[in-house]
Motif scaffolding. Structure first.
Motif, mmCIF file in Angstrom:
data_model
loop_
_atom_site.group_PDB
_atom_site.id
_atom_site.type_symbol
_atom_site.label_atom_id
_atom_site.label_comp_id
_atom_site.label_asym_id
_atom_site.label_seq_id
_atom_site.Cartn_x
_atom_site.Cartn_y
_atom_site.Cartn_z
ATOM 1 N N PRO A 145 0.817 -1.214 0.000
ATOM 2 C CA PRO A 145 0.000 0.000 0.000
ATOM 3 C C PRO A 145 0.854 1.268 0.000
ATOM 4 N N LYS A 146 0.215 2.332 -0.433
ATOM 5 C CA LYS A 146 0.878 3.636 -0.472
ATOM 6 C C LYS A 146 1.117 4.144 0.949
ATOM 7 N N ILE A 147 2.251 4.743 1.180
ATOM 8 C CA ILE A 147 2.565 5.287 2.500
ATOM 9 C C ILE A 147 1.826 6.607 2.669
ATOM 10 N N LYS A 148 1.139 6.744 3.783
ATOM 11 C CA LYS A 148 0.373 7.965 4.028
ATOM 12 C C LYS A 148 1.290 9.053 4.575
ATOM 13 N N SER A 149 1.010 10.296 4.183
ATOM 14 C CA SER A 149 1.728 11.420 4.775
ATOM 15 C C SER A 149 1.046 11.792 6.087
ATOM 16 N N LYS A 150 1.750 12.505 6.937
ATOM 17 C CA LYS A 150 1.202 12.898 8.230
ATOM 18 C C LYS A 150 0.159 13.989 8.031
ATOM 19 N N SER A 151 -1.068 13.722 8.408
ATOM 20 C CA SER A 151 -2.139 14.690 8.223
ATOM 21 C C SER A 151 -1.917 15.929 9.075
ATOM 22 N N SER A 152 -1.343 15.763 10.256
ATOM 23 C CA SER A 152 -1.104 16.918 11.120
ATOM 24 C C SER A 152 -0.069 17.853 10.505
ATOM 25 N N ALA A 153 0.926 17.305 9.840
ATOM 26 C CA ALA A 153 1.948 18.142 9.203
ATOM 27 C C ALA A 153 1.373 18.870 7.992
ATOM 28 N N LYS A 154 0.464 18.231 7.273
ATOM 29 C CA LYS A 154 -0.149 18.883 6.111
ATOM 30 C C LYS A 154 -0.976 20.087 6.533
ATOM 31 N N LYS A 155 -1.603 20.007 7.699
ATOM 32 C CA LYS A 155 -2.460 21.089 8.153
ATOM 33 C C LYS A 155 -1.668 22.244 8.758
ATOM 34 N N ARG A 156 -0.525 21.975 9.353
ATOM 35 C CA ARG A 156 0.205 23.003 10.086
ATOM 36 C C ARG A 156 1.255 23.734 9.262
ATOM 37 N N PHE A 157 1.755 23.122 8.205
ATOM 38 C CA PHE A 157 2.867 23.695 7.453
ATOM 39 C C PHE A 157 2.530 23.770 5.972
ATOM 40 N N LYS A 158 3.174 24.710 5.300
ATOM 41 C CA LYS A 158 3.076 24.827 3.849
ATOM 42 C C LYS A 158 4.489 24.905 3.294
ATOM 43 N N ILE A 159 4.696 24.321 2.127
ATOM 44 C CA ILE A 159 5.984 24.382 1.454
ATOM 45 C C ILE A 159 5.925 25.523 0.450
ATOM 46 N N THR A 160 6.882 26.446 0.514
ATOM 47 C CA THR A 160 6.895 27.570 -0.409
ATOM 48 C C THR A 160 7.420 27.121 -1.765
ATOM 49 N N GLY A 161 7.381 28.021 -2.721
ATOM 50 C CA GLY A 161 7.855 27.692 -4.052
ATOM 51 C C GLY A 161 9.335 27.403 -4.105
ATOM 52 N N THR A 162 10.093 27.990 -3.185
ATOM 53 C CA THR A 162 11.538 27.757 -3.152
ATOM 54 C C THR A 162 11.920 26.575 -2.279
ATOM 55 N N GLY A 163 10.932 25.901 -1.682
ATOM 56 C CA GLY A 163 11.210 24.705 -0.895
ATOM 57 C C GLY A 163 11.359 24.948 0.593
ATOM 58 N N LYS A 164 11.118 26.170 1.056
ATOM 59 C CA LYS A 164 11.196 26.453 2.488
ATOM 60 C C LYS A 164 9.869 26.105 3.143
ATOM 61 N N VAL A 165 9.900 25.934 4.458
ATOM 62 C CA VAL A 165 8.702 25.552 5.200
ATOM 63 C C VAL A 165 8.163 26.787 5.909
ATOM 64 N N ARG A 166 6.889 27.078 5.672
ATOM 65 C CA ARG A 166 6.231 28.223 6.281
ATOM 66 C C ARG A 166 5.286 27.702 7.355
ATOM 67 N N PHE A 167 5.255 28.398 8.496
ATOM 68 C CA PHE A 167 4.372 28.005 9.588
ATOM 69 C C PHE A 167 3.829 29.252 10.260
ATOM 70 N N TYR A 168 2.799 29.059 11.055
ATOM 71 C CA TYR A 168 2.182 30.158 11.794
ATOM 72 C C TYR A 168 2.403 29.935 13.280
ATOM 73 N N SER A 169 2.648 31.010 14.002
ATOM 74 C CA SER A 169 2.988 30.932 15.414
ATOM 75 C C SER A 169 1.797 30.515 16.262
ATOM 76 N N ALA A 170 2.111 29.941 17.403
ATOM 77 C CA ALA A 170 1.096 29.558 18.370
ATOM 78 C C ALA A 170 0.791 30.750 19.286
#
Length: 66
Positions: free
Chosen positions: A2-27
């Motif tokens: 089966p296909k390996i699932k990605s972490k759903s929590s990581a998909k919701k909390r972070f975004k990958i920018t066009g240059t490959g950096k990780v963007r997040f929002y503060s708590a």
């Protein structure tokens, strides 16, 4: 196999920018903000770019299933 699932929590909390950096929002901005200093609330506004060492861990979990 089966296909390996990605972490759903990581998909919701972070975004990958066009240059490959990780963007997040503060708590600490959702509730009880009347008890927090104005400087803290102002600095936590908007998104931030994650440091490279932490970004490798996030990318490994976020891109794992793709």
């Amino acid at each position: 196999m089966p296909k390996i699932k990605s972490k759903s929590s990581a998909k919701k909390r972070f975004k990958i920018t066009g240059t490959g950096k990780v963007r997040f929002y503060s708590a600490c901005l959702r509730h009880n903000t009347s008890n927090r200093p104005t400087q803290m609330k102002r600095q936590n506004r908007g998104g931030q770019i994650m440091c490279a060492s932490d970004a490798t861990v996030v990318k490994r979990n976020w891109l794992r299933g793709q």
